[in-house]
Design a protein around this motif. Sequence first.
Motif, PDB file in Angstrom:
ATOM      1  N   THR A  25       0.827  -1.211   0.000  1.00 60.95           N
ATOM      2  CA  THR A  25       0.000   0.000   0.000  1.00 60.95           C
ATOM      3  C   THR A  25       0.856   1.253   0.000  1.00 60.95           C
ATOM      4  O   THR A  25       0.601   2.210  -0.731  1.00 60.95           O
ATOM      5  CB  THR A  25      -0.917  -0.002   1.234  1.00 60.95           C
ATOM      6  OG1 THR A  25      -1.739  -1.169   1.190  1.00 60.95           O
ATOM      7  CG2 THR A  25      -1.803   1.239   1.237  1.00 60.95           C
ATOM      8  N   ASP A  26       1.934   1.242   0.813  1.00 60.96           N
ATOM      9  CA  ASP A  26       2.821   2.398   0.865  1.00 60.96           C
ATOM     10  C   ASP A  26       3.481   2.641  -0.475  1.00 60.96           C
ATOM     11  O   ASP A  26       3.615   3.769  -0.932  1.00 60.96           O
ATOM     12  CB  ASP A  26       3.881   2.207   1.946  1.00 60.96           C
ATOM     13  CG  ASP A  26       3.288   2.352   3.346  1.00 60.96           C
ATOM     14  OD1 ASP A  26       3.914   1.854   4.287  1.00 60.96           O
ATOM     15  OD2 ASP A  26       2.193   2.942   3.466  1.00 60.96           O
ATOM     16  N   GLU A  27       3.907   1.546  -1.127  1.00 68.77           N
ATOM     17  CA  GLU A  27       4.587   1.704  -2.399  1.00 68.77           C
ATOM     18  C   GLU A  27       3.651   2.218  -3.475  1.00 68.77           C
ATOM     19  O   GLU A  27       4.068   2.929  -4.380  1.00 68.77           O
ATOM     20  CB  GLU A  27       5.198   0.371  -2.827  1.00 68.77           C
ATOM     21  CG  GLU A  27       6.373  -0.065  -1.976  1.00 68.77           C
ATOM     22  CD  GLU A  27       6.944  -1.391  -2.413  1.00 68.77           C
ATOM     23  OE1 GLU A  27       7.985  -1.785  -1.872  1.00 68.77           O
ATOM     24  OE2 GLU A  27       6.359  -2.031  -3.301  1.00 68.77           O
ATOM     25  N   GLY A  29       0.450   3.976  -2.944  1.00 71.39           N
ATOM     26  CA  GLY A  29      -0.221   5.240  -2.747  1.00 71.39           C
ATOM     27  C   GLY A  29       0.413   6.174  -1.746  1.00 71.39           C
ATOM     28  O   GLY A  29       0.250   7.383  -1.852  1.00 71.39           O
ATOM     29  N   GLY A  30       1.108   5.646  -0.751  1.00 73.55           N
ATOM     30  CA  GLY A  30       1.655   6.512   0.282  1.00 73.55           C
ATOM     31  C   GLY A  30       2.891   7.252  -0.190  1.00 73.55           C
ATOM     32  O   GLY A  30       3.832   6.653  -0.712  1.00 73.55           O
ATOM     33  N   TRP A  31       2.906   8.571   0.032  1.00 75.15           N
ATOM     34  CA  TRP A  31       4.064   9.347  -0.429  1.00 75.15           C
ATOM     35  C   TRP A  31       5.287   9.047   0.425  1.00 75.15           C
ATOM     36  O   TRP A  31       6.412   9.115  -0.074  1.00 75.15           O
ATOM     37  CB  TRP A  31       3.746  10.834  -0.400  1.00 75.15           C
ATOM     38  CG  TRP A  31       3.583  11.429   0.966  1.00 75.15           C
ATOM     39  CD1 TRP A  31       2.442  11.547   1.688  1.00 75.15           C
ATOM     40  CD2 TRP A  31       4.625  11.980   1.774  1.00 75.15           C
ATOM     41  NE1 TRP A  31       2.686  12.134   2.898  1.00 75.15           N
ATOM     42  CE2 TRP A  31       4.018  12.415   2.988  1.00 75.15           C
ATOM     43  CE3 TRP A  31       5.995  12.161   1.610  1.00 75.15           C
ATOM     44  CZ2 TRP A  31       4.741  12.997   4.014  1.00 75.15           C
ATOM     45  CZ3 TRP A  31       6.725  12.756   2.625  1.00 75.15           C
ATOM     46  CH2 TRP A  31       6.103  13.161   3.819  1.00 75.15           C
ATOM     47  N   THR A  32       5.070   8.696   1.686  1.00 80.41           N
ATOM     48  CA  THR A  32       6.216   8.352   2.521  1.00 80.41           C
ATOM     49  C   THR A  32       6.859   7.049   2.065  1.00 80.41           C
ATOM     50  O   THR A  32       8.085   6.918   2.037  1.00 80.41           O
ATOM     51  CB  THR A  32       5.781   8.231   3.983  1.00 80.41           C
ATOM     52  OG1 THR A  32       4.697   7.301   4.082  1.00 80.41           O
ATOM     53  CG2 THR A  32       5.354   9.582   4.533  1.00 80.41           C
ATOM     54  N   GLY A  33       6.015   6.083   1.709  1.00 82.88           N
ATOM     55  CA  GLY A  33       6.564   4.825   1.199  1.00 82.88           C
ATOM     56  C   GLY A  33       7.276   5.017  -0.124  1.00 82.88           C
ATOM     57  O   GLY A  33       8.329   4.421  -0.374  1.00 82.88           O
TER      58      GLY A  33
END
Length: 239
Positions: A25-27, A29-33
């Motif tokens: 999910t981070d990769e 959609g998440g900008w931190t990922g």
Amino acid sequence: MTAAERSGGIPPEPIAAVAVAAESTDEKGGWTGAAAGWLERRLPIHKLLPTRQPFYIGSWVYVFGVVTIAALVWVVLSGVILAFFGPQWWHVSSIGRFVNSLHFWSVQLFFIFMVLHLWGQYWAAGWRNGRAPTWMVGVVIFLISVVTAFTGYISQQNLDAQWIAVNAKDAINSTGAGAFFNPLNFGQMYGLHVMLLPIAITLLVVLHVIQVRLRGVVAPLGATEADLVDGDSPAASGS
């Protein structure tokens, strides 16, 4: 009662599956990922902190670069102290004059060893093998350092600094930049010297070191990248 019954009949997901789902999910959609993945791909830890180095990294050219960074540390530390206490302190107090002299001579060492490092890299064609960005950042550091030293010299508030500022004002007016850069304006010169320019130099030096770590040091002229020996060859030195 089982875990599934206590949770309302829904069996708990395995911890590994939850971790994988969160990572995907981070990769996606998440900008931190996404930022973490970008940094991990471009700044691998084995390059930033290598355990072995080629034998030619012991050249004086690279030693001069390390001494330049050491001098910059002293410049920043002494400059912070001077900024806290102000001009009257460094003109009147004996400790202030000592710190002012420490700042001045640290700047001299910074420029001496930076120029030696630049000359060595120039004659060794240090921009070879994809290292042009590293070389260009080094040149920009030198140019900004010249402006920083100039603003610092005319911020001393002595007769020598005032005389240089008057002549510099005429020179800058002749270029048409006098409306934006006024050497006779102490507030402007002092602000540039203690805030904007030192921060720019420090950030560029950090970027320069990271680039050197990622791309490595350039091999001597006539040598090949095969000299980057791994394994147990005596040509490689431990960190």
